[in-house]
Design an enzyme around this catalytic site. Structure first.
Site, PDB file in Angstrom:
ATOM      1  N   GLY A  81       0.778  -1.245  -0.140  1.00 55.12           N
ATOM      2  CA  GLY A  81       0.104   0.026  -0.011  1.00 55.12           C
ATOM      3  C   GLY A  81       0.812   1.065  -0.066  1.00 55.12           C
ATOM      4  N   HIS A  82       1.884   1.349   0.857  1.00 50.67           N
ATOM      5  CA  HIS A  82       2.778   2.576   0.790  1.00 50.67           C
ATOM      6  C   HIS A  82       3.464   2.301  -0.314  1.00 50.67           C
ATOM      7  CE1 HIS A  82       2.375   1.199   5.286  1.00 50.67           C
ATOM      8  NE2 HIS A  82       2.304   2.447   5.341  1.00 50.67           N
ATOM      9  N   LYS A  85      -7.071   4.296   1.552  1.00 53.11           N
ATOM     10  CA  LYS A  85      -7.303   3.566   2.934  1.00 53.11           C
ATOM     11  C   LYS A  85      -7.917   4.269   4.170  1.00 53.11           C
ATOM     12  CE  LYS A  85      -6.554  -0.101   5.861  1.00 53.11           C
ATOM     13  NZ  LYS A  85      -6.504   0.794   6.851  1.00 53.11           N
ATOM     14  N   GLN A 128      -8.999  10.470   6.977  1.00 53.17           N
ATOM     15  CA  GLN A 128      -7.611  11.271   7.245  1.00 53.17           C
ATOM     16  C   GLN A 128      -7.304  11.922   5.742  1.00 53.17           C
ATOM     17  OE1 GLN A 128      -3.820   9.379   8.997  1.00 53.17           O
ATOM     18  NE2 GLN A 128      -3.472   8.845   6.875  1.00 53.17           N
TER      19      GLN A 128
END
Ligand code: AMP
Length: 298
Positions: free
Chosen positions: A53-54, A166, A170
């Site tokens: 993901g990163h 995700k 945020q």
């Protein structure tokens, strides 16, 4: 700190001055070296324990920007007492390798003392959109996120900052904060990366036992089932939320399973414009979040 032993050059910085200098010289060029061509700089902020993901954020930045800088900082101010800060996975060597192979040029790895030196006391009050959902479940969380992200954006003043959907709320919080504070950065949102079985990748997935992992798959199943209903014409939020809760029966606790306006996260009765389904659930001792957007034809 040593850069990892791989064939890709990666600069590792521990001080604010070195990290900022790297970004500024690339973004704006230098007087001492007028040949160095200024170019776009992308920034990816992480807490380490990196996964694909990163990596997807780093790759997108590397594709769109001449230089990419990753920060790895396990930010204590976004964890409340009793949350998982002390057991959060720390895998720095592997993280640096992932940064290098994904196309990062530099990594900023500050200690907590560099970010929060003795006497540090300033706070950032998060925007309104931080009050709901995660803001209710974790009241101190977004204050810590906004504080560290605004600091890191000042230390690494890139052109673009890449965030994963995700952490949907945020992303919206950071978008609002950068707009409200006139921060000179474009916030770019990247798609959620999942394991082949559908579980959204998260540094916290390592906490899951095999059995818990099986139960955690109900989160993605719930999102998929409700999304299929929406695609079939269902627009009633009450009905969609009931489907989410039904499918989530295997988890130990549903903290929220809701359909909200995609931009404002306000409650809605019917899906009339872009919406997002958001879930927070506990499986065993692990708290997981996931979401899926519901797009409406223009
Ligand atoms: P973290 O290290 O958890 O703070 O995450 C750093 C960045 O990676 C945030 O912008 C996250 O939204 C993003 N991220 C984490 N997991 C994923 C994922 N599965 N897919 C896409 N982005 C992700």
């Amino acid at each position: 700190m040593q850069a990892p032993e791989i064939d890709v050059p990666l600069q590792v910085f521990e001080t604010v001055a070195a990290a900022r200098d790297f970004v500024q010289t690339r973004r704006f060029g230098t007087v001492s070296s007028p040949d160095s061509k200024p170019h776009r700089v992308g920034v990816v902020l992480t807490m380490g324990a990196l996964h694909e993901g990163h990596e997807s954020l780093i790759r997108q930045s590397a594709k769109e920007c001449g230089s990419t800088v990753v920060s790895i900082f396990l930010n204590p101010t976004q964890f409340a007492a009793g949350e998982d800060l002390s057991k959060y996975p720390r895998t720095l060597d592997a993280d640096l390798k992932r940064c290098a192979v994904s196309g990062a040029d530099a990594v900023f790895v500050p200690t907590p003392e560099v970010i929060y030196p003795a006497g540090f006391s300033t706070q950032v009050i998060p925007p309104e959109i931080a009050k709901t959902l995660e803001g209710q479940a974790r009241p101190e969380h977004f204050g810590g996120v906004c504080l560290v992200v605004s600091k890191l954006m000042n230390i690494l003043p890139g052109d673009r900052a890449y965030f994963g959907k995700k952490d949907y709320q945020q992303w919206r919080v950071i978008q609002a904060m950068t707009r409200d504070l006139n921060l000179d950065v474009d916030v770019v949102a990247c798609p959620i990366i999942r394991d082949p079985d559908g579980l959204a990748l998260s540094s916290r997935n390592v906490y899951l036992s095999a059995k818990d992992r099986g139960r955690a798959l109900s989160i993605h199943r719930a999102l998929r089932t409700a999304a299929a209903e929406h695609a079939g014409g269902q627009r009633d939020v009450g009905v969609l939320e009931t489907i989410l809760r039904e499918e989530l029966k295997p988890v130990d606790e549903i903290q929220y399973a809701v359909v909200r306006d995609a931009e404002t996260l306000a409650e809605v009765q019917t899906v009339q414009r872009a919406a997002v389904m958001l879930i927070a659930a506990r499986v065993g001792n692990t708290r997981l979040i996931d979401n899926q957007e519901l797009n409406e034809p223009d």
